[in-house]
Design an enzyme around this catalytic site. Structure first.
Site, PDB file in Angstrom:
ATOM      1  N   SER A 584       0.845  -1.182   0.000  1.00  0.00           N
ATOM      2  CA  SER A 584       0.000   0.000   0.000  1.00  0.00           C
ATOM      3  C   SER A 584       0.893   1.249   0.000  1.00  0.00           C
ATOM      4  O   SER A 584       1.681   1.437  -0.908  1.00  0.00           O
ATOM      5  CB  SER A 584      -0.971  -0.032   1.174  1.00  0.00           C
ATOM      6  OG  SER A 584      -2.004   0.909   1.009  1.00  0.00           O
ATOM      7  N   ASP A 671      -9.740  -3.160  -5.897  1.00  0.00           N
ATOM      8  CA  ASP A 671      -9.189  -2.330  -4.828  1.00  0.00           C
ATOM      9  C   ASP A 671      -9.707  -0.899  -4.977  1.00  0.00           C
ATOM     10  O   ASP A 671      -9.538  -0.277  -6.023  1.00  0.00           O
ATOM     11  CB  ASP A 671      -7.661  -2.348  -4.904  1.00  0.00           C
ATOM     12  CG  ASP A 671      -6.990  -1.783  -3.656  1.00  0.00           C
ATOM     13  OD1 ASP A 671      -7.635  -0.991  -2.948  1.00  0.00           O
ATOM     14  OD2 ASP A 671      -5.834  -2.141  -3.406  1.00  0.00           O
ATOM     15  N   HIS A 715      -8.609  -4.420  -1.659  1.00  0.00           N
ATOM     16  CA  HIS A 715      -7.335  -3.972  -1.101  1.00  0.00           C
ATOM     17  C   HIS A 715      -6.695  -5.026  -0.200  1.00  0.00           C
ATOM     18  O   HIS A 715      -5.478  -5.140  -0.145  1.00  0.00           O
ATOM     19  CB  HIS A 715      -7.553  -2.682  -0.312  1.00  0.00           C
ATOM     20  CG  HIS A 715      -6.295  -1.966   0.048  1.00  0.00           C
ATOM     21  ND1 HIS A 715      -5.463  -1.387  -0.892  1.00  0.00           N
ATOM     22  CD2 HIS A 715      -5.706  -1.734   1.256  1.00  0.00           C
ATOM     23  CE1 HIS A 715      -4.435  -0.820  -0.291  1.00  0.00           C
ATOM     24  NE2 HIS A 715      -4.552  -1.017   1.008  1.00  0.00           N
TER      25      HIS A 715
END
Length: 746
Positions: A584, A671, A715
Site C-alpha cells: 500500500s 481495490d 485492497h
C-alpha cells in the site's frame, strides 16, 4: 466454477509465452501549474475496456509461467503453515451481558463461525472451557460465515454486532472486494433474517437498545460521510440522517461509550478532529459538538464516572504533539483552558488511547518505539476541602511484561463493571497470549496462547530457537532509525545472511512486535527478518510521523535506504541476498526505493503499491484523494507540492538510466484504496525502460518484472484463510528464491 489462485493455475508447456506483455502507448497529456507530463499508460485505467482486461490476464499468465519453477516451494510453504495452524480451534470467549461470545474455525473451512453460550453464574468471570470441534452445553451458532460465503468468488464480513440483550444481530457482507457492504438484521431468538436490508454501507454497525442501529454511508469518493439511524422493522426510506460531513477532508465514525450513556460521533481529517455527543438517557437530546474543531488539533473523548461525577476524559494534542490526557465535566467544553491535565504532554512518550471502565482507566502509550499500557484505579471524590468535590484519580501503573521487543494492549473488554482487565501480549518470537488481570489482586491469569503445531517433518516449535533485537541506523540527516531484527538463534548476524527488509512509514502507523507463522518459514531457511521503522510511521512519537509526510516525505525513502546501507555496511547481508517488501503506502516506498537504490537489493516486492501518487492526488474525484491531501500534500492547488511529489513519484521517475532489481507487484482489480491501474502502469513503464533485463549481458527477461493481479479481490487481497495462505506462499517463495534461501536449515 471458483477462480483458482495464481499459484494453483494449471501449468502448460505446450505453448510457452515467449515474451512478457507489452502495453501499447497511448499518449495522455497532463498539464498542471504550467508543468506537462506525457503518460503513455493512463489508458489502463479503463477498467471495463476489454483490451485492458486482456492485458491484465496476459500479465497473470506471464507471471504463472515465469514462476512455475517455484511451484514445489510454494506447495512446501503452504504445507508448512497449514501444518503449524490448529485448524479446528476457537477464540477466547468474551463476556457480554448474559452470554460468552466466541468464534470457531474448522479444518477444511475457510471462514469462521460465531457462537455463544449462556453465562451460568453472573458472578463468575472465568471463561468457560470449550473444546475445539466439540459443541458446549447450550452453545448456539448465530453466524456461519462459511454458509454466507458459499458459491461466492469473494466474501468479507464488515459488521457483526449483537444487541446487549442478545436478541438481535446486525451483520454486513461484501461480495466484490469493493468494501461496500449490505447490512442485514437477524432475530437470534429464531435464527431468521428480518426484512431489514440496507445496501451500500460502510464498515460497522452500532446498536442502541434492541430496536435502533446506527450505520454509515460513503460518498462517491469512498469517504464515510453520513451517519444514519435505522429502526428495526421500518423501511429504509424511513431511516433518519443523524450527521453529514460536508468537508471532503473529513471522515466520520460512530460508537457508544462503554458506559452506554452516550453516543459519540467522531469526525476527523489527517490532522484535525472533533467529537459530537448524544445523551442516550435524555429522549429530547440533540447531537452536540463537545468542542468545535480547530485546525491541526486532534482530540478524542470517553465517558468516565469518577467519584460519582460524569466526566469526559479528553486525549488531545492542543498542548503538545505527543498529546496529553485531561478531563472536564460532560457536556460542551467552552475553552481548552477549561480542560484539566491528568497526564501532561511528554516529549519522550506518545499517548495513543484511553479505555474507561466503571472503576479503572487504561492508558495506552508508546515509549522507545514500543507500545505499552498503564492502569489507574478510580476512587471516591475528595470532599475534605469542604468545597466542591475533586475527582479522585489514582496513579497510573505500568503493565509490565518481560522481553526487549514486545507489546501489551487491551483486548476483548466489553463490560463496564468488569472486575478483570483482559490484555494481549505480543512479541516477534512468542505466539500471542491473552491474560486476564484481576483488578483487586493484580493476579495475571493466562487464558489463551496461540498453538503452533509441528511442521510437516514433525519438528515441534521451540521459541528458544528464535530471537529478536533492536538496532539503530543513522539517517542522512543524523536521525536515529529503530530497526527490529528477528532470526534463528543459530544464525550469526555478524556475517552475511539472506535478509528480508520490510517497511511502511505512513499515516503514523506503527509496525509493532507480532508473531507470524509465515515468518517462521523464512527464519527456518536462515533469513534475517528486518523491519525498518522509518519516519512517516509513529514509532518514535508524533514528530516521527510529521517529519515523514507532506514536504518531508522523502525522509521515509532515505531512511529505508539508510537502514539497507547499515545492514550492508555491518556485513549482515549482501546486495545479492537482500530483498525489500512493502504494501500500500509501503508499496510506494518500494517504488521510490527501486528508483533511488535499486542496486542494493536482490529483489523488491510491492503489494497493492501506491506507485502513481501524483496522478491520484491530482484527481479529486477518485476515492480518498481529498482526504489524503493532509498526508501527501495538495498538488492540485499548490505548485510547490506538485514539484515535490513529481520528484519522488515512483511511476514518473522510472528511467532507463537506473538499475532495477527483480520486481514483483501484487494488486487486486477491485481495490478501492489503491487502484489496480497504478501497479499496472508502473510495470508497463518498467518494461519499457528495460527493467526486465538483468543489465549484465543476460537479456532473458525470465522473471525480473512480474505483475500478479487478483481479478476478484479488493485492497486486502483474496478472501478465505486457505486462499490467503496460498497467496502468501506464492509471494514468500518468490522472495526466498531471490534471497537464495529456499532450503531449510539443518
Amino acid at each position: 466454477m471458483a477462480r483458482m489462485p495464481i499459484n494453483d493455475a494449471p501449468q502448460t508447456n505446450s505453448n510457452p509465452i515467449t515474451a512478457p506483455p507489452t502495453a501499447k502507448k497511448v499518449p495522455h497529456n497532463r498539464t498542471f501549474h504550467g508543468r506537462e507530463f506525457v503518460d503513455n499508460y493512463e489508458w489502463l485505467r479503463e477498467k471495463d475496456n476489454p483490451e485492458v482486461r486482456q492485458h491484465l490476464e496476459a500479465e497473470n499468465a506471464w507471471t504463472v509461467q515465469q514462476t512455475a519453477h517455484l511451484k514445489p516451494l510454494q506447495e512446501r510453504l503452504f504445507d508448512e503453515v497449514k501444518a503449524r495452524v490448529q485448524e479446528t480451534d476457537m477464540s477466547l470467549p468474551i463476556r457480554s451481558e448474559g452470554w460468552w461470545y466466541f468464534s470457531r474455525t474448522e479444518e477444511g473451512k475457510s471462514y469462521g463461525t460465531m457462537c455463544r453460550v449462556p453465562i451460568a453464574d453472573k458472578d463468575d468471570w472465568t471463561p468457560p472451557t470449550i473444546e475445539p470441534g466439540t459443541p458446549a452445553p447450550g452453545e448456539e451458532t448465530f453466524l456461519d460465515c462459511n454458509a454466507l460465503a458459499e458459491g461466492k468468488e469473494f466474501f468479507s464480513l464488515g459488521a457483526a454486532s449483537v444487541t446487549k440483550d442478545g436478541t438481535r444481530l446486525a451483520y454486513s457482507v461484501d461480495e466484490t472486494g469493493s468494501e461496500r457492504f449490505t447490512l442485514r438484521i437477524r432475530d437470534l431468538t429464531t435464527g431468521e433474517d428480518l426484512e431489514d436490508e440496507i445496501e451500500d454501507v460502510f464498515y460497522g454497525a452500532t446498536w442502541v437498545g434492541r430496536d435502533t442501529v446506527y450505520y454509515q454511508r460513503v460518498d462517491e469518493a469512498w469517504r464515510p460521510r453520513e451517519i444514519w439511524r435505522h429502526t428495526v422493522g421500518e423501511g429504509v426510506d424511513k431511516d433518519e440522517l443523524v450527521y453529514r460531513e460536508d468537508d471532503e477532508r473529513f471522515w466520520t465514525g460512530v460508537a457508544t461509550t462503554r458506559s452506554e450513556r452516550y453516543l459519540l460521533v467522531h469526525t476527523g481529517s489527517k490532522v484535525t478532529s472533533d467529537v459530537w455527543y448524544l445523551d442516550l438517557e435524555d429522549p429530547n437530546a440533540e447531537l452536540t459538538c463537545i468542542i468545535p474543531r480547530e485546525s491541526d488539533v486532534e482530540y478524542a473523548v470517553d465517558h468516565a464516572v469518577v467519584g460519582g461525577e460524569d466526566l469526559w476524559l479528553v486525549l488531545h494534542n492542543k498542548t503538545g504533539a505527543n498529546s496529553e490526557l485531561g478531563y472536564h465535566p460532560t457536556g460542551q467544553i467552552a475553552s481548552w483552558d477549561d480542560v484539566q491535565a491528568l497526564v501532561p504532554h511528554r516529549d519522550d512518550a506518545r499517548l495513543e488511547g484511553v479505555d474507561v471502565f466503571s472503576d479503572h482507566i487504561v492508558l495506552e502509550a508508546r515509549e522507545n518505539a514500543l507500545e505499552t499500557s498503564y492502569i489507574m484505579k478510580l476512587g471516591d471524590a475528595d470532599t475534605s476541602t469542604g468545597e466542591s468535590s475533586t475527582p479522585a484519580f489514582g496513579e497510573f501503573e505500568r503493565i509490565e511484561f518481560p522481553g526487549e521487543l514486545c507489546g501489551v494492549g487491551t483486548v476483548g473488554n466489553s463490560e463496564w463493571d468488569s472486575p478483570v482487565l483482559r490484555v494481549a501480549y505480543t512479541a516477534f518470537t512468542t505466539p500471542p497470549r491473552v491474560y486476564d488481570i484481576d483488578l483487586a489482586t493484580g493476579e495475571r491469569i493466562l487464558r489463551k496462547e496461540q498453538q503452533v503445531l509441528a511442521d510437516p517433518d514433525g519438528r515441534e516449535f521451540d521459541p528458544t530457537q528464535y530471537t529478536s533485537q533492536r538496532l539503530w541506523a543513522t539517517a542522512e540527516d543524523g536521525a536515529r532509525i529503530p530497526v527490529s531484527l528477528i532470526h534463528r538463534t543459530d544464525v550469526d548476524v555478524n556475517q552475511p545472511n539472506p535478509v528480508l527488509l520490510y517497511g511502511y512509514g505512513s499515516y503514523e502507523n506503527c509496525i509493532d512486535p507480532g508473531f507470524s507463522l509465515f515468518r517462521l518459514s523464512m527464519l527456518d531457511r536462515g533469513v534475517v527478518y528486518a523491519i525498518a521503522h522509518v519516519r512517516g510511521g509513529g514509532e518514535m512519537g508524533r514528530l516521527w510521523y510529521d517529519h515523514g509526510k507532506g514536504l518531508e516525505k522523502r525522509n521515509t525513502f532515505t531512511d529505508f535506504v539508510a537502514v539497507a546501507d547499515h545492514l550492508l555496511r555491518e556485513g549482515m547481508t549482501t546486495r545479492e541476498q537482500m530483498v525489500a517488501e512493502g504494501g500500500s503506502a509501503g508499496g510506494m516506498l518500494m517504488g521510490a526505493v527501486a528508483n533511488m537504490a535499486g542496486d542494493r537489493f536482490a529483489g523488491i516486492e510491492a503489494v497493492v503499491p501506491f506507485v502513481d501518487p501524483l496522478t491520484s492526488m491530482l484527481m479529486p474525484e477518485l476515492p480518498l484523494t481529498v482526504t489524503e491531501w493532509d498526508e501527501w500534500g495538495d498538488p492540485f492547488h499548490d505548485p510547490e507540492v506538485y514539484d515535490y511529489m513529481a520528484g519522488y513519484a515512483p511511476y514518473e521517475n522510472v528511467s532507463a538510466d537506473l538499475t532495477y532489481p527483480p520486481i514483483l507487484a501484487v494488486t487486486s482489480l477491485n481495490d478501492t484504496r489503491v487502484l489496480y491501474v497504478e501497479p499496472a502502469k508502473w510495470v508497463a513503464k518498467l518494461r519499457e525502460v528495460g527493467a526486465d533485463k538483468s543489465g549484465d549481458g543476460d537479456d532473458n527477461p525470465r522473471d525480473r518484472v512480474l505483475l500478479h493481479i487478483d481479478m476478484e479481490a479488493g485492497h486486502g487481497g483474496v478472501s478465505g484463510r486457505y486462499a490467503k495462505w496460498r497467496q502468501a506462499a506464492f509471494e514468500t517463495a518468490w522472495e526466498l528464491d531471490k534471497m537464495g534461501a529456499t532450503e531449510l536449515l539443518g
